[in-house]
Write an enzyme that holds these catalytic residues in place. Structure first.
Site: not given
Ligand code: GLC
Length: 562
Positions: A21, A25, A29, A98, A203, A265, A330-331
């Site tokens: 950051d 805030d 960023d 993404d 995604d 994904e 991140h998931d």
């Molecule tokens: C994918 C993303 C995830 C998101 C989901 C809905 O799985 O990686 O973070 O919550 O799609 O968009």
């Protein structure tokens, strides 16, 4: 055959909100990313994947896009992004964006128009259905985030119809059957390519196509989580017939002519159907990442499972296709906490072992931010501290099913996606050096000793180990081209495999356990001369003969002398 750049690349995933950051805030960023790009260059990665940074109400941290052609003001401006692109390209780092094309935010202009009237030009950008005669939703599908009454359909009084939302009520699904929507998306993708981005992560692309007639699912409800008879059944909208036509058109309209990299994904993709999406002749996507090794619900990996998955994917590569190697993103939760060991005794060794497995098996390795310093899971005490839509949704469903708040947190915490989303731990100063303000999500209190500065100052640095692995990928042909072969196929703790191509043979041996393991080196390896190239235990003696010990989480890479 000459490889494409993305086959030789190491990709680094940036979750911008939690990276750095610059303005206090509490939200990471683009200027923050720019101030740290040199760290990624030092690490050696040559591609960044940005999770969504478009304008968004942030219901799902940007996976709910309100404006596909702009940057969220919390992250910066389009000008900042252009600057960042130039800077990254100047360092030899490519940038992929993404793309969330299964759904948008309900605050997207398209949806605002769509919901106004049945004859609005944007009506068919989304999936609208009339209620059943009794007024109930068109079918029994549940939404992933367990919002509202649990249904995947939300009634909209303005036009007396329901819209489909597989995820949040605020994330309506887009209608890929409607050609003008497709055209809108192609134009938007060209916009980002014109700006200079090098490719896209798609995604949940396997869910773009919905089954005709929206039939009910026959799956039995999960009594703990499904609500009011609405059943969350991913199979209903995953890999539905017709999905390949959509991807092939995306390829012919955008990806092919622009020669950009694409990684999907792969929810619902396994070694069995992967080549249908990524086979070179299919003209759909370049790569997909699968969930067979890393999944929100997978708590550990056995050596047997690891071997099976890798062998299966090596077969996919033989079908003129490619693979992604990763253990967390991140998931998921943090890989060292799930598949390694995050207690201080073995955190460093197991982080290095896991990295070795991913960087020496066939395919393109993806690093998730923080993994290169061994960041771990976090545990918050109350649901108010959690942000992840799955965790919060499942928590409330569990409470409604009679589970106590403490029990619910204990069940959900180890796999919450928030584990991966805590702020990057740069140093031991307040808020881990991430922000001078209050971070949007609490920092992991272990930042005082687990942070980049401390790691790099340490002779045993995980970061330095990653640098070595990444250097090997650049210099050692077998890492990219080598055939994969496992030995000691039944061993419960030891993973032993070779990667061999015409120019080189490498061998990886790893003790995937917390025990000291004594084992015999397979005879066929004994009469050769092996030179140790990398290890996480500098004070042990290299040996590829007779029987020997490996310490807990010990890993070594050898090269065959020629
Ligand atoms: C994918 C993303 C995830 C998101 C989901 C809905 O799985 O990686 O973070 O919550 O799609 O968009």
């Amino acid at each position: 055959m000459k490889k494409k750049w993305w086959q030789e690349a190491v990709v680094y995933e940036i979750y911008c909100k939690s990276f750095c950051d610059s303005d206090g805030d509490g939200i990471g960023d683009l200027r923050g990313v720019m101030s740290k790009l040199h760290v990624l260059r030092d690490l050696g990665v040559n591609c960044i994947w940005f999770t969504p940074i478009y304008t968004s109400p942030q219901v799902d941290n940007g996976y709910d896009v309100a404006d596909y052609r702009n940057i969220d003001p919390a992250y910066g401006t389009l000008e900042d992004f252009k600057k960042l692109l130039d800077m990254a390209h100047g360092m030899g780092i490519r940038v992929i964006m993404d793309m969330v094309l299964n759904h948008s935010s309900d605050e997207c202009e398209w949806f605002k128009e769509s919901r106004k009237s049945k004859d609005n030009p944007y009506r068919n950008y989304y999936i609208w259905q009339p209620p059943k005669p009794d007024g109930s939703p068109p079918n029994n599908w549940g939404n992933y985030f367990r919002e509202g009454n649990g249904s995947a359909w939300e009634f909209d009084a303005a036009t007396n119809e329901y819209y489909l939302h597989q995820y949040s009520i605020k994330m309506p699904d887009l209608n890929w059957e409607y050609k003008p929507l497709r055209r809108e998306i192609y134009n938007m993708l060209h916009f980002w390519l014109d700006l200079g981005v090098d490719g896209f992560r798609l995604d949940i692309f396997t869910r773009f196509k919905k089954p005709e007639g929206f039939p009910d699912t026959k799956k039995a409800p999960d009594l703990l989580l499904d609500r009011n008879g609405f059943v969350m059944d991913p199979s209903m909208c995953t890999n539905v017939e017709g999905i390949h036509e959509i991807l092939h058109e995306l390829y012919t309209e955008v990806f092919g002519p622009r020669d950009c990299m694409t990684v999907g994904e792969g929810a619902g993709v396994s070694h069995k159907n992967a080549a249908d999406y990524v086979g070179a002749l299919r003209q759909e996507l370049d790569m997909v990442y699968h969930f067979q090794l890393s999944h929100r619900k997978l708590y550990s990996i056995s050596t047997e499972h690891f071997r099976t998955v890798q062998k299966n994917w090596a077969e996919v590569l033989r079908k003129n296709a490619w693979a992604v190697q990763y253990l967390s993103n991140h998931d998921s939760a943090r890989q060292v906490s799930c598949y390694g060991c995050d207690d201080e005794r073995y955190r460093t060794d197991s982080a290095k072992l896991l990295a070795t497995l991913i960087h020496t098996t066939p395919g393109t390795p993806f690093i998730y931010q923080g993994e290169e310093i061994g960041m771990t899971n976090v545990k918050y005490d109350t649901i108010e501290d959690y942000n992840c839509c799955y965790t919060v949704g499942d928590y409330h469903a569990m409470i409604a099913s009679g589970v106590s708040p403490k029990e619910a947190i204990d069940l959900l915490a180890p796999r919450s996606r928030d584990n991966a989303r805590t702020p990057y731990q740069w140093d031991g100063s307040e808020n881990a050096g991430f922000s001078t303000g209050t971070p949007w999500i609490k920092v992991n209190p272990n930042y005082t000793h687990i942070n980049l500065e401390a790691d790099r100052a340490n002779g045993d640095s995980i970061f330095a180990f990653y640098q070595e692995l990444i250097r090997m990928r650049r210099e050692d042909p077998a890492i990219i081209d080598g055939d994969l072969r496992f030995l000691l196929d039944d061993h419960e703790e030891i993973l032993l495999y070779t990667r061999a191509c015409i120019r080189q043979t490498l061998l990886v041996v790893a003790n995937y356990s917390e025990k000291n393991v004594h084992f015999s080196i397979p005879e066929e390896l004994e009469n050769s001369s092996w030179r140790r190239r990398l290890t996480n235990k500098m004070d042990t003696t290299p040996s590829m003969g007779g029987s020997r010990d490996l310490l807990p989480w010990e890993v070594e890479i050898y090269e065959l002398a020629r």
